[in-house]
Enzyme design. Structure first.
Site, PDB file in Angstrom:
ATOM      1  N   THR A  67      44.265  39.148  26.826  1.00 50.96           N
ATOM      2  CA  THR A  67      44.240  38.379  28.482  1.00 50.96           C
ATOM      3  C   THR A  67      44.254  39.624  29.580  1.00 50.96           C
ATOM      4  OG1 THR A  67      46.604  38.545  28.304  1.00 50.96           O
ATOM      5  CG2 THR A  67      45.618  36.430  27.869  1.00 50.96           C
ATOM      6  N   GLY A  70      49.522  41.313  29.059  1.00 44.71           N
ATOM      7  CA  GLY A  70      50.503  42.004  28.460  1.00 44.71           C
ATOM      8  C   GLY A  70      50.627  43.516  28.802  1.00 44.71           C
ATOM      9  N   HIS A  98      43.040  48.201  48.941  1.00 44.43           N
ATOM     10  CA  HIS A  98      44.222  47.767  49.368  1.00 44.43           C
ATOM     11  C   HIS A  98      45.600  48.309  48.544  1.00 44.43           C
ATOM     12  CE1 HIS A  98      42.806  44.630  52.270  1.00 44.43           C
ATOM     13  NE2 HIS A  98      42.040  45.554  52.625  1.00 44.43           N
ATOM     14  N   HIS A 133      47.663  50.319  54.420  1.00 46.86           N
ATOM     15  CA  HIS A 133      47.994  49.997  52.926  1.00 46.86           C
ATOM     16  C   HIS A 133      48.591  51.059  52.194  1.00 46.86           C
ATOM     17  CE1 HIS A 133      45.377  46.470  53.739  1.00 46.86           C
ATOM     18  NE2 HIS A 133      44.342  47.335  54.108  1.00 46.86           N
TER      19      HIS A 133
HETATM   20  C1  RB5 Z   1      47.762  39.734  20.820  1.00 47.49           C
HETATM   21  O1  RB5 Z   1      47.482  38.576  20.025  1.00 47.49           O
HETATM   22  C2  RB5 Z   1      47.860  39.236  22.434  1.00 47.49           C
HETATM   23  O2  RB5 Z   1      49.215  38.946  22.623  1.00 47.49           O
HETATM   24  C3  RB5 Z   1      47.451  40.515  23.446  1.00 47.49           C
HETATM   25  O3  RB5 Z   1      46.150  40.934  23.125  1.00 47.49           O
HETATM   26  C4  RB5 Z   1      47.704  40.315  24.631  1.00 47.49           C
HETATM   27  O4  RB5 Z   1      46.593  39.324  25.494  1.00 47.49           O
HETATM   28  C5  RB5 Z   1      48.963  40.136  25.418  1.00 47.49           C
HETATM   29  O5  RB5 Z   1      48.989  39.896  26.726  1.00 47.49           O
END
Ligand code: RB5
Length: 150
Positions: A67, A70, A98, A133
Protein backbone atom coordinates in the site's frame (compact mmCIF):
# COMPACT_ATOMS: atom_id res chain seq x y z
CA UNK A 1 20.68 13.18 -7.46
CA UNK A 2 21.58 10.21 -5.25
CA UNK A 3 18.46 8.15 -4.52
CA UNK A 4 18.06 5.04 -2.35
CA UNK A 5 15.28 2.70 -3.49
CA UNK A 6 13.77 -0.19 -1.55
CA UNK A 7 10.74 -2.45 -1.60
CA UNK A 8 9.32 -5.48 0.13
CA UNK A 9 8.05 -8.49 -1.86
CA UNK A 10 4.80 -6.67 -2.74
CA UNK A 11 6.76 -3.83 -4.36
CA UNK A 12 9.47 -6.01 -5.87
CA UNK A 13 8.32 -5.83 -9.51
CA UNK A 14 7.64 -2.11 -9.42
CA UNK A 15 10.98 -1.39 -7.75
CA UNK A 16 12.79 -2.93 -10.73
CA UNK A 17 10.94 -0.61 -13.10
CA UNK A 18 11.62 2.44 -10.94
CA UNK A 19 15.34 1.66 -10.72
CA UNK A 20 15.42 1.36 -14.53
CA UNK A 21 13.56 4.66 -14.93
CA UNK A 22 15.86 6.49 -12.52
CA UNK A 23 18.97 5.21 -14.27
CA UNK A 24 17.55 6.23 -17.66
CA UNK A 25 17.13 9.72 -16.16
CA UNK A 26 20.83 9.71 -15.11
CA UNK A 27 20.08 9.54 -11.40
CA UNK A 28 22.50 7.73 -9.12
CA UNK A 29 20.59 4.79 -7.62
CA UNK A 30 21.36 2.88 -4.46
CA UNK A 31 19.17 -0.23 -4.69
CA UNK A 32 18.70 -1.81 -1.25
CA UNK A 33 16.40 -4.63 -2.49
CA UNK A 34 14.56 -6.83 -1.83
CA UNK A 35 15.87 -8.89 -4.72
CA UNK A 36 13.22 -11.62 -4.98
CA UNK A 37 9.54 -12.24 -4.26
CA UNK A 38 10.39 -14.09 -1.08
CA UNK A 39 8.56 -12.44 1.84
CA UNK A 40 10.47 -9.84 3.82
CA UNK A 41 9.37 -7.42 6.56
CA UNK A 42 8.81 -3.90 5.28
CA UNK A 43 10.29 -2.23 8.42
CA UNK A 44 13.70 -3.72 7.58
CA UNK A 45 13.70 -2.24 4.08
CA UNK A 46 12.21 1.10 5.10
CA UNK A 47 14.89 1.47 7.78
CA UNK A 48 17.69 0.79 5.32
CA UNK A 49 16.49 3.59 3.04
CA UNK A 50 15.37 6.07 5.73
CA UNK A 51 18.63 5.78 7.63
CA UNK A 52 20.57 6.77 4.52
CA UNK A 53 18.32 9.79 3.96
CA UNK A 54 18.49 10.76 7.62
CA UNK A 55 22.30 10.63 7.65
CA UNK A 56 22.58 12.57 4.39
CA UNK A 57 24.21 9.62 2.58
CA UNK A 58 21.62 10.04 -0.20
CA UNK A 59 19.50 13.02 -1.25
CA UNK A 60 16.20 11.17 -1.35
CA UNK A 61 14.54 7.77 -1.02
CA UNK A 62 11.77 5.82 -2.71
CA UNK A 63 9.96 2.98 -0.91
CA UNK A 64 7.40 0.56 -2.32
CA UNK A 65 5.23 -1.94 -0.43
CA UNK A 66 1.71 -3.25 -0.97
CA UNK A 67 0.00 0.00 0.00
CA UNK A 68 2.93 2.38 0.60
CA UNK A 69 1.62 2.84 4.15
CA UNK A 70 3.84 0.59 6.24
CA UNK A 71 6.98 1.96 4.58
CA UNK A 72 5.80 5.49 5.30
CA UNK A 73 5.13 4.83 8.99
CA UNK A 74 8.62 3.39 9.47
CA UNK A 75 10.50 6.00 7.43
CA UNK A 76 8.98 8.87 9.43
CA UNK A 77 10.61 7.51 12.60
CA UNK A 78 13.96 8.80 11.30
CA UNK A 79 15.04 12.39 11.99
CA UNK A 80 14.90 14.63 8.96
CA UNK A 81 12.85 12.16 6.95
CA UNK A 82 9.58 13.40 5.49
CA UNK A 83 7.83 10.44 3.90
CA UNK A 84 4.31 10.12 2.49
CA UNK A 85 2.40 7.96 0.03
CA UNK A 86 1.66 9.72 -3.27
CA UNK A 87 -0.88 8.31 -5.68
CA UNK A 88 -1.69 11.03 -8.22
CA UNK A 89 -0.13 14.05 -9.92
CA UNK A 90 -1.37 16.45 -7.26
CA UNK A 91 0.01 14.59 -4.24
CA UNK A 92 3.34 14.02 -6.04
CA UNK A 93 3.64 17.72 -6.92
CA UNK A 94 2.41 19.21 -3.64
CA UNK A 95 4.51 16.81 -1.57
CA UNK A 96 7.54 18.57 -3.02
CA UNK A 97 6.27 22.14 -3.29
CA UNK A 98 4.84 22.39 0.22
CA UNK A 99 6.26 19.50 2.27
CA UNK A 100 9.78 19.09 0.83
CA UNK A 101 9.09 15.35 0.81
CA UNK A 102 12.37 13.45 0.73
CA UNK A 103 11.00 9.89 0.79
CA UNK A 104 8.35 8.97 -1.76
CA UNK A 105 6.20 5.99 -0.75
CA UNK A 106 4.33 4.08 -3.44
CA UNK A 107 1.82 1.27 -3.59
CA UNK A 108 2.84 -1.77 -5.61
CA UNK A 109 -0.73 -3.13 -5.40
CA UNK A 110 -2.66 -0.09 -6.59
CA UNK A 111 -0.56 1.96 -9.02
CA UNK A 112 -0.03 1.17 -12.69
CA UNK A 113 3.42 1.39 -14.29
CA UNK A 114 2.72 4.46 -16.43
CA UNK A 115 1.26 6.38 -13.52
CA UNK A 116 4.27 5.49 -11.38
CA UNK A 117 6.65 6.81 -14.06
CA UNK A 118 4.73 10.10 -14.05
CA UNK A 119 4.67 10.34 -10.25
CA UNK A 120 8.39 9.68 -9.94
CA UNK A 121 9.24 12.25 -12.63
CA UNK A 122 6.98 14.91 -11.10
CA UNK A 123 8.44 14.24 -7.67
CA UNK A 124 12.02 14.44 -8.97
CA UNK A 125 11.48 17.61 -10.95
CA UNK A 126 9.37 19.70 -8.58
CA UNK A 127 11.20 22.12 -6.29
CA UNK A 128 10.32 22.99 -2.70
CA UNK A 129 8.74 26.45 -2.62
CA UNK A 130 10.34 27.49 0.68
CA UNK A 131 9.01 30.72 2.23
CA UNK A 132 6.09 30.05 4.57
CA UNK A 133 6.39 26.35 3.78
CA UNK A 134 9.99 26.35 5.06
CA UNK A 135 8.72 27.76 8.37
CA UNK A 136 6.24 24.89 8.61
CA UNK A 137 8.81 22.24 7.75
CA UNK A 138 11.08 23.76 10.42
CA UNK A 139 8.25 23.28 12.91
CA UNK A 140 8.13 19.60 11.98
CA UNK A 141 11.87 19.37 12.65
CA UNK A 142 11.42 21.06 16.04
CA UNK A 143 8.66 18.62 16.98
CA UNK A 144 10.91 15.74 16.02
CA UNK A 145 13.71 17.09 18.23
CA UNK A 146 11.35 17.81 21.15
CA UNK A 147 9.89 14.31 21.00
CA UNK A 148 13.22 12.51 20.47
CA UNK A 149 12.18 10.28 17.55
CA UNK A 150 14.56 7.40 16.63
C1 RB5 B 1 2.89 -7.06 3.21
O1 RB5 B 1 1.97 -8.10 3.20
C2 RB5 B 1 2.16 -5.73 3.34
O2 RB5 B 1 1.64 -5.61 4.62
C3 RB5 B 1 3.10 -4.59 3.00
O3 RB5 B 1 3.52 -4.73 1.68
C4 RB5 B 1 2.53 -3.20 3.10
O4 RB5 B 1 1.38 -3.04 2.34
C5 RB5 B 1 2.40 -2.68 4.47
O5 RB5 B 1 1.97 -1.54 4.71
Amino acid sequence: MRIAVGSDHRGFRLRGKIVELLRSLDQEVLDVGTHSEEHVDYPDIASAVAEKVSRGEVDRGILICGTGLGMCIVANKYPGVRAAPCHDDLTAEMSRRHNDLNVLCLSGDILGDRLVDRLVEIWLNTAFEGGRHARRVEKITSLEQANGEA
